[in-house]
Every structure is written in structure tokens, then in C-alpha cells.
Design an enzyme around this catalytic site. Sequence first.
Site, short mmCIF file in Angstrom:
data_model
loop_
_atom_site.label_atom_id
_atom_site.label_comp_id
_atom_site.label_asym_id
_atom_site.label_seq_id
_atom_site.Cartn_x
_atom_site.Cartn_y
_atom_site.Cartn_z
CD GLU A 24 -5.29 10.02 -7.74
OE1 GLU A 24 -4.08 10.30 -7.82
OE2 GLU A 24 -5.70 8.90 -7.36
CD GLU B 246 -0.27 7.28 -5.57
OE1 GLU B 246 -0.93 6.25 -5.42
OE2 GLU B 246 -0.74 8.31 -6.09
#
Length: 258
Positions: free
Chosen positions: A143, A240
Site C-alpha cells: 500500500e 478506512e
Amino acid sequence: MVKFAANLSTLFTERDFLDRFQAAADAGFKGVEIQFPYDHPAETIRERLDATGLSLVLFNLPPGDWEDGDRGLGALPGREKELDAGLDRALAYAQTLECAKLHVMAGLAPPNLDKAAYLSAFGANLRRLAPKAEAAGCTLLLEPINSRDMPGYVLSRTEQALSLIQAIGRDNIRLQLDLYHRQVMQGDLIRTIARAAPFLGHVQIAGAPDRSEPDRGEIAYGPVLAALDEAGYDGWIGCEYFPAGRTEEGLGWMTDYV
């Protein structure tokens, strides 16, 4: 149909951690993700998943000593033994929790140093970790995290992650595309989705620039989620973000998509 997963490290934080599973289920989520589950025995988390019918779709490898400033070990030369032990711990949790996707945080590079050596170390480590993860049925995710929120993070641009993934060439190393981080660093979300589609393993969303609810700020998630669908992505989309108020008060944005 879009599949949203609640990130229990950022949502429903008005409650104790173990109570967030029921709150997510009551809010209509079918999946959840957790940044770091290691403060609780895997068996305890398994009980909450079973009681609510939720699937755990993602969590991170241990990041090192977070309180001392660590933000992952994946790209840090000299800390390979800690990284390997972290993978073993994560795989043990993954087996109990039936979670097939694990995020390997890269870590921080010292200021003013060329990150090329760290990216090279990341690639070498991933080549070593991937076979063990594959044997356990797990995919490792990379990520990119924006340098405003996490200065010095080794992996901050989508292209860096894609270059590593393509160079390693293993099916169980994939891109975790957090569209909030991409927007902060580079934008161009819809074209990025099209380019990254063959390598996508997980997607996360939040509003930009303040990382609150997805319907706040500068990202038009209607066209962006449509682009994911057009690209053939049918995986989970992790929520998130940090709610502006109580989590439930800000969930109205989901009604447009579910």
C-alpha cells in the site's frame, strides 16, 4: 454490488474494540478489516466474527515498535528476522481468522536518503516471504501511503508499488490501492484504477483532504466506484476513514451504493 468492509481501527471507535464487530454488523457491513489485531487473541476475535457473521478481509503484519516510531519493517535492511517473525505471527492469526490478505508495511527511511536501497530491500524481502504466504493461502499487499500523513514512508506512489509487483511476478503479491492516499499524492484516480486493475488486491476509501466520510471533500466516489466496477474489480472496499462525528451518524453515504 459493492462490498464495503468497515475498518474497525478507525470506525466505531466510540466502543471498545471487541464491541465494534456487532456495531459493524448492525450497521449493515458484511466484512471488516483491522489494522493490527495483535492486542487480542485470535480465538477471541474469531468468536466475534462467528457471532456476527462478519468476514475479516484484511489486516497488517506487525509493524515493529509503533510507539518507538516504526511504521513497518518490509523495506528496512537489517530487520529481516523481525519481519520474518512478524509474518509467522500474522499467518497464525490469518489461519484462525480465515483472512487471506495481509498488508506488509514498508517502513520509514531516514530523511534525505535515497529510497532506492529501501525499495530494493523491500523487493528482496517480498520474494522471500511470498512462498510461505502462498503455502498458507495468503496474498501479500503493498500500500502506497502519502508523505503528508506519514513523512518518510518508503512506498508513497502507486507506480513504485506496481514496479515491485511486476518485477517480482508472483500472483500472491498485489496492490492495496487506498484512493485517499492516491488522491493526496497524485490524484488521477479513474485512470489509475484502469492501469492498476490487473494488479489490484484490495481497495480502500476515505474523503479527501481530511480523511473523513467518503461523501465529504474533493473525491466524487460515484464515478470512481463505477470505474472500479468497469475495471472488473469485485473485491472488498475497505472504509478506512475517521468519522467527523459518531460513526453511525455519518453512514448515510453508503445508501447510494448498497
